[in-house]
Design a protein around this motif. Sequence first.
Motif, short mmCIF file in Angstrom:
data_model
loop_
_atom_site.label_atom_id
_atom_site.label_comp_id
_atom_site.label_asym_id
_atom_site.label_seq_id
_atom_site.Cartn_x
_atom_site.Cartn_y
_atom_site.Cartn_z
N THR A 189 0.86 -1.17 0.00
CA THR A 189 0.00 0.00 0.00
C THR A 189 0.90 1.23 0.00
N VAL A 190 0.64 2.17 -0.89
CA VAL A 190 1.51 3.35 -0.98
C VAL A 190 0.67 4.60 -0.73
N ILE A 191 1.06 5.35 0.29
CA ILE A 191 0.34 6.59 0.62
C ILE A 191 1.32 7.75 0.48
N ILE A 192 0.97 8.69 -0.37
CA ILE A 192 1.90 9.77 -0.68
C ILE A 192 1.19 11.11 -0.50
N THR A 193 1.84 12.01 0.23
CA THR A 193 1.31 13.38 0.24
C THR A 193 2.12 14.16 -0.77
N THR A 194 1.51 15.06 -1.45
CA THR A 194 2.26 15.84 -2.45
C THR A 194 1.58 17.16 -2.79
N HIS A 195 2.44 18.09 -3.20
CA HIS A 195 1.94 19.34 -3.79
C HIS A 195 1.89 19.19 -5.31
N ALA A 196 2.73 18.25 -5.78
CA ALA A 196 2.93 18.13 -7.23
C ALA A 196 1.78 17.37 -7.88
N THR A 197 0.63 18.03 -7.95
CA THR A 197 -0.56 17.35 -8.46
C THR A 197 -0.42 16.98 -9.94
N HIS A 198 0.45 17.70 -10.63
CA HIS A 198 0.63 17.39 -12.06
C HIS A 198 1.26 16.02 -12.28
N LEU A 199 1.92 15.49 -11.23
CA LEU A 199 2.57 14.18 -11.38
C LEU A 199 1.60 13.02 -11.13
N ILE A 200 0.47 13.35 -10.51
CA ILE A 200 -0.47 12.28 -10.17
C ILE A 200 -0.98 11.58 -11.42
N GLY A 201 -1.22 12.40 -12.44
CA GLY A 201 -1.77 11.88 -13.68
C GLY A 201 -0.87 10.88 -14.38
N LEU A 202 0.39 10.81 -13.98
CA LEU A 202 1.30 9.88 -14.63
C LEU A 202 1.05 8.44 -14.19
N ASN A 203 0.31 8.30 -13.10
CA ASN A 203 0.05 6.97 -12.57
C ASN A 203 -1.36 6.52 -12.90
N SER A 204 -1.49 5.24 -13.18
CA SER A 204 -2.83 4.72 -13.45
C SER A 204 -3.41 4.14 -12.16
N ASP A 205 -4.71 4.12 -12.11
CA ASP A 205 -5.43 3.51 -11.00
C ASP A 205 -4.97 4.06 -9.64
N VAL A 206 -5.21 5.34 -9.44
CA VAL A 206 -4.82 5.95 -8.17
C VAL A 206 -6.04 6.51 -7.45
N ARG A 207 -5.86 6.70 -6.16
CA ARG A 207 -6.92 7.32 -5.38
C ARG A 207 -6.39 8.67 -4.91
N VAL A 208 -7.17 9.68 -5.00
CA VAL A 208 -6.72 11.02 -4.61
C VAL A 208 -7.63 11.55 -3.50
N ILE A 209 -7.02 11.82 -2.38
CA ILE A 209 -7.78 12.39 -1.25
C ILE A 209 -7.35 13.84 -1.11
N GLN A 210 -8.33 14.72 -1.11
CA GLN A 210 -7.99 16.14 -1.04
C GLN A 210 -8.39 16.70 0.32
N LEU A 211 -7.44 17.41 0.93
CA LEU A 211 -7.71 18.00 2.25
C LEU A 211 -7.72 19.52 2.15
N LYS A 212 -8.52 20.11 3.02
CA LYS A 212 -8.48 21.56 3.14
C LYS A 212 -8.85 21.92 4.58
N ASP A 213 -8.02 22.67 5.22
CA ASP A 213 -8.24 23.09 6.61
C ASP A 213 -8.59 21.92 7.53
N GLY A 214 -7.92 20.84 7.34
CA GLY A 214 -8.12 19.69 8.23
C GLY A 214 -9.34 18.86 7.91
N GLN A 215 -9.99 19.15 6.82
CA GLN A 215 -11.17 18.37 6.45
C GLN A 215 -10.99 17.75 5.08
N MET A 216 -11.62 16.62 4.88
CA MET A 216 -11.53 15.96 3.58
C MET A 216 -12.58 16.56 2.66
N ILE A 217 -12.09 17.14 1.56
CA ILE A 217 -13.06 17.75 0.65
C ILE A 217 -13.16 16.97 -0.67
N GLY A 218 -12.38 15.93 -0.77
CA GLY A 218 -12.47 15.12 -1.98
C GLY A 218 -11.85 13.76 -1.79
#
Lengths: 225, 286
Positions: A189-218
Amino acid sequence: MIDLKKITLKYRNGTVALKDMNIEIRKGELVFIIGESGSGKTSLLKLFMGMVVPTEGIVMIDNQDINKMNASHKREVLKSMGPIFQEFKLMKGTTTIENVMLGLRFYGYDNNYIRTEAINTLKKVGLSHKANIKIEDLSWGENQRVAIARAIARKPKIIIADEPTGNLDHDNAVNILNLLSSLRDENTTVIITTHATHLIGLNSDVRVIQLKDGQMIGDEKRVIS
Amino acid sequence: MKNTGYFLKETWRIFKSHTFTNILSIVSIGLILLMFSLIFMGWQFTSNIVEIVRNEAEIDVYLNNSDFENTRDSIANFPEVREIRIVEKEEAYAKMEKILGSESKVLTYFDENPFQSYLEIKMNLDEVNSLIDNIEKIENIDYIRDNRDILDRIDSISKVLSTLNHLIILAVGITTILIISHMIRQGIYQFKDKISTLNLLGAPPLFIVAPFILEGTLLTVFSGIISALASILIINMVFGNISGTLPFLPLPIKNEMIAMTIYLNMSISFILGILGSIFGLMTSKN
């Protein structure tokens, strides 16, 4: 595998880092946690490792509350993880290979095996030619790759990476993300935090969790064919 | 065992992080152990003298008649007696001549032998009182001469040195443990980030603390070596001087004493090193 239930994390100074969060991460998933600075990404990773205790809620690892485990059980859980820290946490005064070997020293392996594994992993991150160079003499980006090598050499069940590409140029960042992504083949299982959202698209079959102010917004699954 | 090389390297790193302080600690502990060694040697010397004197302890019994043989046989039955014999007055004269040495000519001023025959009794010093009580009950006893005052004084000196030795062991122990524990805490503080990382990587506690325990133990063992070497030098000097200037003073066997000093310094330094390291780890906030 990892199950966060109704998590709220409040620091002593009153800052609410995470609010009422529910996340379930399954074995073999590649999860990107994105969000601006201060959105709670690092706090979330700290929760996974039991480095902080939630104010409310529970953090389950393999159906057991990490904060209620005894010390020896928790150590076993930590041994099954490959943490990549934002600030690297490498051992100053030691060489590249010594740092990678350190992560393998308490599994009962013999020295030859540890050395061979460390060299092979350094090859994967493109640093085998700098195996005997001291950490202080490496660039920031090279330090980051050593930290990654130390984590993946352990063949962990879970990789927890805090901004692993933050200090890398584009080519190295892509290589490292590909390397981390390939670990899914071994059911990691690989869990990665990143600012580099442009790199996410290079991977297939990924899950993206978006946080804002301590809450999950996506929380979305992206399958790119 | 698989990580021995790693532990030794780490120990060396911890040592190098405070080289000067560590060297000073080795020297300080070495001097403390040397002080202990000196007290121990003094105790050994006096214990040896006391033991020899104890073994040579004797009382002389004078009779008011000449029934020496019957009295000897009666006294020989007492369980405290190790050896008893009659010293004829000629032998008593010869003994005194020997004691007086060059001054023995004073004895020629006597027309007759001024000494009396007596019974010489050897016994265990601890049983001298009960033996004297028993002898005093015999009718023809005129006078009993014993050296209890001198023997008691020597025994007291030995006891004082023995007590002092124990107090010094206590002081040495506490001081060494405190110094080593301070060094260990200093090392832990210096390496606190590393310790925290090892914890996050799931390293077992023993793996994390082993280099610190090794460092503390090696520091005191080096101190023990310094103290042992200095003690050997001192033993050689003392034996050389005493046997030259005070040849009649009974000395312990030199090689045995050297071996004992080495063993004592090494074992005490090793034990104190481990205890100091553990104490340092236990009292560390990390």
